[in-house]
Structure formats: C-alpha cells, structure tokens
Write an enzyme that holds these catalytic residues in place. Structure first.
Site, mmCIF file in Angstrom:
data_model
loop_
_atom_site.group_PDB
_atom_site.id
_atom_site.type_symbol
_atom_site.label_atom_id
_atom_site.label_comp_id
_atom_site.label_asym_id
_atom_site.label_seq_id
_atom_site.Cartn_x
_atom_site.Cartn_y
_atom_site.Cartn_z
ATOM 1 N N CYS A 195 7.746 0.054 -1.976
ATOM 2 C CA CYS A 195 7.011 0.174 -0.716
ATOM 3 C C CYS A 195 7.260 1.586 -0.212
ATOM 4 O O CYS A 195 7.714 2.447 -0.981
ATOM 5 C CB CYS A 195 7.388 -0.915 0.292
ATOM 6 S SG CYS A 195 9.062 -0.867 0.946
ATOM 7 N N GLY A 196 6.934 1.859 1.030
ATOM 8 C CA GLY A 196 7.085 3.229 1.523
ATOM 9 C C GLY A 196 8.522 3.706 1.447
ATOM 10 O O GLY A 196 8.818 4.782 0.933
ATOM 11 N N THR A 197 9.424 2.878 1.953
ATOM 12 C CA THR A 197 10.848 3.222 1.936
ATOM 13 C C THR A 197 11.621 2.490 0.844
ATOM 14 O O THR A 197 12.746 2.886 0.518
ATOM 15 C CB THR A 197 11.501 2.814 3.273
ATOM 16 O OG1 THR A 197 11.304 1.395 3.436
ATOM 17 C CG2 THR A 197 10.903 3.565 4.448
ATOM 18 N N GLY A 198 11.061 1.400 0.349
ATOM 19 C CA GLY A 198 11.787 0.514 -0.571
ATOM 20 C C GLY A 198 12.661 -0.483 0.181
ATOM 21 O O GLY A 198 13.230 -1.396 -0.427
ATOM 22 N N ILE A 199 12.754 -0.307 1.489
ATOM 23 C CA ILE A 199 13.675 -1.153 2.264
ATOM 24 C C ILE A 199 13.079 -2.543 2.520
ATOM 25 O O ILE A 199 13.685 -3.566 2.197
ATOM 26 C CB ILE A 199 14.059 -0.470 3.592
ATOM 27 C CG1 ILE A 199 14.816 0.836 3.327
ATOM 28 C CG2 ILE A 199 14.913 -1.406 4.442
ATOM 29 C CD1 ILE A 199 15.057 1.700 4.568
ATOM 30 N N GLY A 200 11.883 -2.569 3.092
ATOM 31 C CA GLY A 200 11.276 -3.876 3.426
ATOM 32 C C GLY A 200 11.109 -4.752 2.202
ATOM 33 O O GLY A 200 11.392 -5.963 2.233
ATOM 34 N N ARG A 229 35.145 -8.610 -14.285
ATOM 35 C CA ARG A 229 35.401 -8.770 -12.846
ATOM 36 C C ARG A 229 34.097 -8.715 -12.029
ATOM 37 O O ARG A 229 34.010 -9.311 -10.947
ATOM 38 C CB ARG A 229 36.370 -7.697 -12.347
ATOM 39 C CG ARG A 229 35.806 -6.285 -12.362
ATOM 40 C CD ARG A 229 36.887 -5.250 -12.101
ATOM 41 N NE ARG A 229 36.354 -3.884 -12.005
ATOM 42 C CZ ARG A 229 35.999 -3.145 -13.041
ATOM 43 N NH1 ARG A 229 36.073 -3.624 -14.265
ATOM 44 N NH2 ARG A 229 35.529 -1.914 -12.865
ATOM 45 N N HIS A 282 0.836 -1.220 0.000
ATOM 46 C CA HIS A 282 0.000 0.000 0.000
ATOM 47 C C HIS A 282 0.866 1.263 0.000
ATOM 48 O O HIS A 282 0.485 2.280 -0.582
ATOM 49 C CB HIS A 282 -0.938 0.006 1.205
ATOM 50 C CG HIS A 282 -0.228 -0.126 2.520
ATOM 51 N ND1 HIS A 282 0.386 -1.307 2.912
ATOM 52 C CD2 HIS A 282 0.025 0.774 3.506
ATOM 53 C CE1 HIS A 282 0.954 -1.121 4.093
ATOM 54 N NE2 HIS A 282 0.749 0.129 4.480
HETATM 55 C C1 RB5 Z 1 4.230 0.385 5.408
HETATM 56 O O1 RB5 Z 1 3.719 1.295 6.317
HETATM 57 C C2 RB5 Z 1 5.733 0.498 5.352
HETATM 58 O O2 RB5 Z 1 6.288 -0.010 6.513
HETATM 59 C C3 RB5 Z 1 6.273 -0.224 4.132
HETATM 60 O O3 RB5 Z 1 5.700 0.306 2.975
HETATM 61 C C4 RB5 Z 1 7.775 -0.126 3.933
HETATM 62 O O4 RB5 Z 1 8.225 1.181 4.015
HETATM 63 C C5 RB5 Z 1 8.593 -1.063 4.713
HETATM 64 O O5 RB5 Z 1 9.824 -1.166 4.545
#
Ligand code: RB5
Length: 149
Positions: free
Chosen positions: A65-70, A132, A9
């Site tokens: 995602c919100g941060t792209g991290i998860g 390489r 989302h």
């Molecule tokens: C959702 O609120 C948020 O945690 C998800 O989109 C993301 O940023 C997680 O890494």
C-alpha cells in the site's frame, strides 16, 4: 514457490513492477488485485492474500500500500499470518530467519522500485533458522489462540 500478491491503489504501480520482476525470474504468482488506480480499501486486498497464505495455498504473500502499514496491520489480523513491513534488506532477511514471516509488506511511497525489488529477492531467498525462534513463534500462536472466539 508460489506467491500471492496484492495491493491497494497506493501500491498499484509497485505491484506491477514486482509482477514483472517475478515473471522475469520464473517465479509463479497470482495477483489478487487491485487492478487499477481507483481509490479502494487496503483491508480488502490484505484479507484476500492473507487468507490464501494462511490456508497454505501459497508459500508467501507480498502486499503493498502507500506506506505498507495499513495493509500489514490488516494482514496480521488473520491467524497464522506473520506479515513483515520492510524498507531495508536487513529486515527482509532477518524477518524470514527469525520470525518465519510469510508475508512481505512494502510501502510504494516509502521505498523506490530498485530497493523494493532487492527487498523482495532478499525475503524470498532467506531461510527460517528454527530452534529458539520457533519457540517465540509458538508464543505468537498462543496469543492468537487466547483471543480467538
Ligand atoms: C491510501 O491513501 C493509503 O492510506 C494507503 O495506501 C496506506 O498507506 C495505508 O496504510
């Protein structure tokens, strides 16, 4: 070129902008969801896109995602996936050239739409340089094999 796209989302709006952008460029893609802004879990969508890319049904994936991290952490659990979280165009071409990244991850809450679309174009147009860099990627595969049960 066929692209698999997906988001939770937190990346839903940017996924829509990227879908419009790919359509305008005539680039074929399949949207693996999410399909509304209801709260959902990013690993579910990371897994769908990552498996499609790992099975080579798609040349590249784009995950948001919100941060792209998860969503990038999740995608990188699938063997054969090299998901790169990018917030700038230098990283977007360098990760194709050096890491042969096969998934681009973006954070909707981090980058604006204009920059995100430039990052997408840069990522898709850059080419892996091999040599390489292939040796280093082979070492990533060795790490995956070491921990596969
Ligand atoms: C959702 O609120 C948020 O945690 C998800 O989109 C993301 O940023 C997680 O890494």
């Amino acid at each position: 070129m066929k692209i698999a796209i997906g988001s939770d989302h937190g990346g839903f709006k940017l996924k829509g902008e990227i879908a419009k952008h790919l359509t305008s460029k005539g680039i074929e893609f399949v949207d693996f969801g999410t399909f509304n802004e209801n709260s959902c879990d990013y690993p579910d969508f990371a897994l769908k896109v990552a498996e499609e890319v790992a099975m080579k049904n798609f040349e590249f994936g784009i995950l948001i995602c919100g941060t792209g991290i998860g969503i990038s952490i999740s995608a990188n659990k699938v063997p054969g996936v090299r998901a790169a979280l990018c917030s700038d165009t230098f990283s977007a071409h360098a990760t194709r050239e050096h890491n042969n990244a096969n998934i681009l991850a973006l954070g909707e809450r981090v980058v604006g739409t204009g920059l995100a679309l430039d990052i997408v174009d840069t990522f898709l147009n850059a080419k892996f340089e091999g040599e390489r860099h292939q040796r280093r990627i082979d070492k990533i595969s060795e790490i995956e094999k070491k921990y596969l049960k």
